[in-house]
Design a protein around this motif. Sequence first.
Motif, PDB file in Angstrom:
ATOM      1  N   GLU A  60      -7.049  12.315  -0.741  1.00  0.00           N
ATOM      2  CA  GLU A  60      -5.812  12.951  -0.196  1.00  0.00           C
ATOM      3  C   GLU A  60      -5.207  11.809  -0.651  1.00  0.00           C
ATOM      4  OE1 GLU A  60      -6.481  13.090   3.799  1.00  0.00           O
ATOM      5  OE2 GLU A  60      -8.124  15.344   2.924  1.00  0.00           O
ATOM      6  N   ASP A  61      -5.128  10.319  -1.263  1.00  0.00           N
ATOM      7  CA  ASP A  61      -4.067   9.720  -0.814  1.00  0.00           C
ATOM      8  C   ASP A  61      -4.461   8.773  -1.822  1.00  0.00           C
ATOM      9  OD1 ASP A  61      -3.290   8.958   1.806  1.00  0.00           O
ATOM     10  OD2 ASP A  61      -5.577   9.286   2.447  1.00  0.00           O
ATOM     11  N   ASN A  62      -5.387   8.945  -2.771  1.00  0.00           N
ATOM     12  CA  ASN A  62      -5.744   8.016  -4.170  1.00  0.00           C
ATOM     13  C   ASN A  62      -6.318   9.036  -5.160  1.00  0.00           C
ATOM     14  OD1 ASN A  62      -5.992   6.862  -6.857  1.00  0.00           O
ATOM     15  ND2 ASN A  62      -7.312   4.819  -5.472  1.00  0.00           N
ATOM     16  N   SER A  63      -4.960   9.530  -6.426  1.00  0.00           N
ATOM     17  CA  SER A  63      -5.401  10.515  -7.576  1.00  0.00           C
ATOM     18  C   SER A  63      -5.929   9.906  -8.342  1.00  0.00           C
ATOM     19  CB  SER A  63      -4.181  10.700  -8.084  1.00  0.00           C
ATOM     20  OG  SER A  63      -3.241  11.102  -7.434  1.00  0.00           O
ATOM     21  N   LEU A  64      -6.378   8.340  -8.478  1.00  0.00           N
ATOM     22  CA  LEU A  64      -7.524   8.320  -9.029  1.00  0.00           C
ATOM     23  C   LEU A  64      -8.595   7.088  -8.819  1.00  0.00           C
ATOM     24  CD1 LEU A  64      -3.436   6.197 -11.092  1.00  0.00           C
ATOM     25  CD2 LEU A  64      -5.058   8.410 -12.142  1.00  0.00           C
ATOM     26  N   PRO A  65      -9.096   7.307  -8.148  1.00  0.00           N
ATOM     27  CA  PRO A  65     -10.492   6.384  -7.862  1.00  0.00           C
ATOM     28  C   PRO A  65     -10.945   5.701  -8.142  1.00  0.00           C
ATOM     29  CG  PRO A  65     -10.918   8.564  -7.008  1.00  0.00           C
ATOM     30  CD  PRO A  65      -9.254   9.193  -7.739  1.00  0.00           C
ATOM     31  N   ALA A  66     -11.499   6.431  -9.586  1.00  0.00           N
ATOM     32  CA  ALA A  66     -12.447   5.962 -10.496  1.00  0.00           C
ATOM     33  C   ALA A  66     -12.113   4.899 -11.210  1.00  0.00           C
ATOM     34  CB  ALA A  66     -13.079   6.870 -11.367  1.00  0.00           C
ATOM     35  N   VAL A 123      -1.770   1.915  -1.015  1.00  0.00           N
ATOM     36  CA  VAL A 123      -2.513   3.113  -0.944  1.00  0.00           C
ATOM     37  C   VAL A 123      -1.992   4.184   0.090  1.00  0.00           C
ATOM     38  CG1 VAL A 123      -1.415   3.987  -3.884  1.00  0.00           C
ATOM     39  CG2 VAL A 123      -4.042   4.059  -2.737  1.00  0.00           C
ATOM     40  N   GLY A 124      -3.085   3.184   1.358  1.00  0.00           N
ATOM     41  CA  GLY A 124      -3.420   3.657   2.283  1.00  0.00           C
ATOM     42  C   GLY A 124      -4.476   4.875   2.213  1.00  0.00           C
ATOM     43  N   VAL A 125      -5.913   4.417   1.499  1.00  0.00           N
ATOM     44  CA  VAL A 125      -6.438   4.883   1.473  1.00  0.00           C
ATOM     45  C   VAL A 125      -7.380   4.830   3.018  1.00  0.00           C
ATOM     46  CG1 VAL A 125      -9.146   5.873   1.070  1.00  0.00           C
ATOM     47  CG2 VAL A 125      -7.222   4.906  -1.268  1.00  0.00           C
ATOM     48  N   LYS A 126      -7.912   6.305   3.264  1.00  0.00           N
ATOM     49  CA  LYS A 126      -9.336   6.453   4.614  1.00  0.00           C
ATOM     50  C   LYS A 126     -10.525   5.757   4.439  1.00  0.00           C
ATOM     51  CE  LYS A 126      -6.333  10.774   5.685  1.00  0.00           C
ATOM     52  NZ  LYS A 126      -5.613  10.650   4.187  1.00  0.00           N
ATOM     53  N   ILE A 127     -10.313   4.709   4.636  1.00  0.00           N
ATOM     54  CA  ILE A 127     -11.243   4.289   3.476  1.00  0.00           C
ATOM     55  C   ILE A 127     -12.496   4.440   4.772  1.00  0.00           C
ATOM     56  CG2 ILE A 127     -12.518   1.601   3.251  1.00  0.00           C
ATOM     57  CD1 ILE A 127      -9.791   0.694   2.620  1.00  0.00           C
ATOM     58  N   PRO A 128     -12.189   4.011   6.392  1.00  0.00           N
ATOM     59  CA  PRO A 128     -13.363   4.418   7.222  1.00  0.00           C
ATOM     60  C   PRO A 128     -13.909   5.962   6.939  1.00  0.00           C
ATOM     61  CG  PRO A 128     -11.493   3.429   8.601  1.00  0.00           C
ATOM     62  CD  PRO A 128     -11.215   3.861   7.107  1.00  0.00           C
ATOM     63  N   GLU A 129     -13.075   7.192   7.166  1.00  0.00           N
ATOM     64  CA  GLU A 129     -13.522   8.586   7.266  1.00  0.00           C
ATOM     65  C   GLU A 129     -14.311   8.589   5.697  1.00  0.00           C
ATOM     66  OE1 GLU A 129     -10.652  11.578   8.002  1.00  0.00           O
ATOM     67  OE2 GLU A 129      -8.869   9.740   8.670  1.00  0.00           O
ATOM     68  N   PHE A 130     -13.687   7.702   4.755  1.00  0.00           N
ATOM     69  CA  PHE A 130     -14.639   8.284   3.223  1.00  0.00           C
ATOM     70  C   PHE A 130     -16.403   8.000   3.313  1.00  0.00           C
ATOM     71  CE2 PHE A 130     -13.209   5.034   0.759  1.00  0.00           C
ATOM     72  CZ  PHE A 130     -14.716   4.993   0.062  1.00  0.00           C
ATOM     73  N   ILE A 131     -15.903   6.403   4.288  1.00  0.00           N
ATOM     74  CA  ILE A 131     -17.158   5.801   4.695  1.00  0.00           C
ATOM     75  C   ILE A 131     -18.139   6.803   5.174  1.00  0.00           C
ATOM     76  CG2 ILE A 131     -18.116   4.026   4.930  1.00  0.00           C
ATOM     77  CD1 ILE A 131     -16.234   2.218   3.767  1.00  0.00           C
ATOM     78  N   GLY A 135       3.113   5.462 -12.824  1.00  0.00           N
ATOM     79  CA  GLY A 135       3.357   7.149 -13.600  1.00  0.00           C
ATOM     80  C   GLY A 135       3.144   7.601 -13.247  1.00  0.00           C
ATOM     81  N   LEU A 136       1.299   7.257 -13.252  1.00  0.00           N
ATOM     82  CA  LEU A 136      -0.296   8.622 -12.471  1.00  0.00           C
ATOM     83  C   LEU A 136       0.456   9.031 -11.487  1.00  0.00           C
ATOM     84  CD1 LEU A 136      -2.646   7.457 -14.955  1.00  0.00           C
ATOM     85  CD2 LEU A 136      -0.826   9.297 -15.244  1.00  0.00           C
ATOM     86  N   THR A 137       0.534   7.908 -10.448  1.00  0.00           N
ATOM     87  CA  THR A 137       0.806   8.284  -9.140  1.00  0.00           C
ATOM     88  C   THR A 137       1.317   9.074  -8.828  1.00  0.00           C
ATOM     89  OG1 THR A 137      -0.422   5.919  -8.937  1.00  0.00           O
ATOM     90  CG2 THR A 137       0.548   7.301  -6.956  1.00  0.00           C
ATOM     91  N   LEU A 138       2.571   8.986  -9.003  1.00  0.00           N
ATOM     92  CA  LEU A 138       3.905   9.791  -8.450  1.00  0.00           C
ATOM     93  C   LEU A 138       4.084  10.746  -9.263  1.00  0.00           C
ATOM     94  CD1 LEU A 138       6.947   8.671  -8.780  1.00  0.00           C
ATOM     95  CD2 LEU A 138       6.953   9.906 -10.461  1.00  0.00           C
ATOM     96  N   ALA A 139       3.196  11.068 -10.218  1.00  0.00           N
ATOM     97  CA  ALA A 139       3.111  11.874 -11.133  1.00  0.00           C
ATOM     98  C   ALA A 139       2.232  13.125 -10.002  1.00  0.00           C
ATOM     99  CB  ALA A 139       2.713  12.291 -12.751  1.00  0.00           C
ATOM    100  N   GLY A 140       1.308  12.758  -9.935  1.00  0.00           N
ATOM    101  CA  GLY A 140       0.253  13.029  -8.649  1.00  0.00           C
ATOM    102  C   GLY A 140       0.898  14.159  -7.990  1.00  0.00           C
TER     103      GLY A 140
END
Lengths: 278, 469
Positions: B85-91, B60-68, B157-162
């Motif tokens: 911004e890229d992942n609705s379900l990070p936990a 899903v292309g999370v901006k990894i270095p930025e968040f880290i 479905g959850l990702t799409l909906a988000g």
Amino acid sequence: MFKILDKREMADNTVCHFKIEAPLIAKKAKPGQFVVLRPNETGERIPLTMASTDQERGTIDIIFQVVGKTTALLRTFNKGDYILDIIGPLGRPTHLEKLGTVICVGGGTGIAVLYPITKALKETGNHVISIIGARTKDLLILEEEMRNASDELFITTDDGSYGRHGFVTDALKDLIEERKDVKLVVGIGPVLMMKFVCKTTEPYGVKTMVSLNAIMVDATGMCGACRVTVGGKTRFCCVDGPEFDGHQVDFDELMKRQAAYLKQERQSYDLFLEEHGQ
Amino acid sequence: MAKKEKREKIPRQPMPEQDPKERSKNFNEVPYGYTPELAQREAKRCLQCKKPKCIEGCPVGVKIPEFINLVAEGDFLGAAKKVKEDNSLPAICGRVCPQETQCEALCVLGKKEEPVAIGRLERFVADYERAQGIVELPEIPPSTGKRVAAVGSGPAGLTLAGDLVKWGHQVTIFEALHKPGGVLVYGIPEFRLPKAIVEAEVDYLKRMGVEIKYNYVIGKILTVDELFEMGYDAVFLGVGAGLPVFMNIPGENLCGIYSANEYLTRSNLMKAYLFPEYDTPIAKGRNVAVIGGGNVAMDSARTALRLGADNVYIVYRRSKTELPARAEEVHHAEEEGVQFKFLTNPVRFIGNEDGWVVGMECIQMELGEPDDSGRRRPVPIEGSNFTMDMDLVVIAVGTGANPVITSTIPNLELNKWGYIVADPETGKTSREGIYAGGDIVTGSATVILAMGAGRNSSKAIHEYLMSKG
């Protein structure tokens, strides 16, 4: 949440009938299909066949016998209460065809499952002979409804307190001998009864449909709990059934699988009775 | 930017977890997660690459270095926002993604030392944000008036909906079960993914405006064509691959033989591990065999241990190197006492007169030439049969495509195994307005790949809806 609109005790208060508000299910359900319900948050999902549906009023009818915790709990629900989840319609509808003379055989609460199928077979233009039976007169359900849905109705009781003294299979055997032109037998009731209905019809080569009540969990073909051997192959009762050719069903395996949780069911039921001061 | 030689050499920070002896008796989550100190320390290991490889490894292309980087600076809430911004379900992803084969596999640090623990950091920021009780909602644009139906409330479905609600579309998810999450709630056990976390993530989507309808078996109560008649402009099928595969060997229908789907659904969704407080029963075995070597097999085996088994065996027809399960899950299972029987395959199950399984006849295997899957083919060694006493068996050899929905959609192209044929980039199917993604397209895969499919389809559906005017 599904509202109970009406509650009625039947068969000497051992069987209970609910009319439930479920407009979408009522609109879609066909004879032979069932619902899965979960009464409350801690409850289990159990399959129950719809005894009838009313598309205009948006209601479904379920009839159940108290056999364990979940059905005992359900019976404590009253008119105006809500059932947490009802999922349906599930399973394949009954295959309906104009065949000629058909015999519908029902035992115990199986009559509730048989009733919509009987009605549909009659509406399809068949000559419907029905045989319904119970252990004793007071336990017989839906006599009037079955009479209205059939061209002929026969009743048996194990103790002879009403109708013919004996089993449904005794009446069935005589009828097949007598009529010769029976095209289909539908047998629904306890597994043992269905097994003997099939044994009765087998020598005459009369096609026999049964509706199986295997243990289910999700009831959408996902878990495989309801698997049953039919014609040597594993089938799922929830999506391939619940109706199968009775001459192909391995009833002994089904009975063993149905008994798989007897110990836990007993434990659960006892706990329930304790909590409810019985 | 700190110069390379000044970078402090920090080892990969381990995540504190429950003692194996204790945890094999309870259903509480195994790893405790990073503390803020540990998270910051781990985050400082990140090289902040100018051309980060890790992002390429994230479906899903999370901006990894930025968040880290935000974690390293101690701005944990900012980091959580960045991930979202890229992942609705990070936990969820932080817990169940196979990071070692995705983002972390590409981490430059991994070449010389251990890669940055990206998954643990993702989990940390999501947990931190939730613990603060201030999960901020993204801005929702004005409604486009377009309606999308998503079938299945699993990861796809959850990702799409988000995504779609963030573009101003109205989304309704139709779920067949009584709880949202799909495999996240019926399949993955509490000790690996607490259900409260799934609920919290779903709650976040609901607050963004996603509607979820439960107890809707699409294909039965409503067909997909009826959804269009009701005014939905597009339909996404993310129904998973919910059909248990059995081995088709004698004795398979004995009592005490479960599909992994049934075993895990009873335990996870129906909370049978809390029986009789919850009404759904589950058979408890003393000697339990789990057939298969994937994550689902590990989950089943670890569940059986927690339900009180004396001996739990993973019976796998290949060797340890071919185990498809995540290394971390295999390690956790080993630590807890799961025993592995490699190069072993059951040939029949033995029952008693009550119809309960009491044993299993197996055959020893050896590895031959590689097969279509690229793995060495297991070949039975003739005459090597032996029996094992078992009173519970869980079959976890995979799943197939459930036909309940697909068989009710006319003109929907399926492949020979019954999976939906869909464009891998967009999820577009042979029917206009119908998109599909996740396991019902690819066959059993991972949560994050299903999320990636949801992400891709959301973009395609958005474009489709906007092009329709």
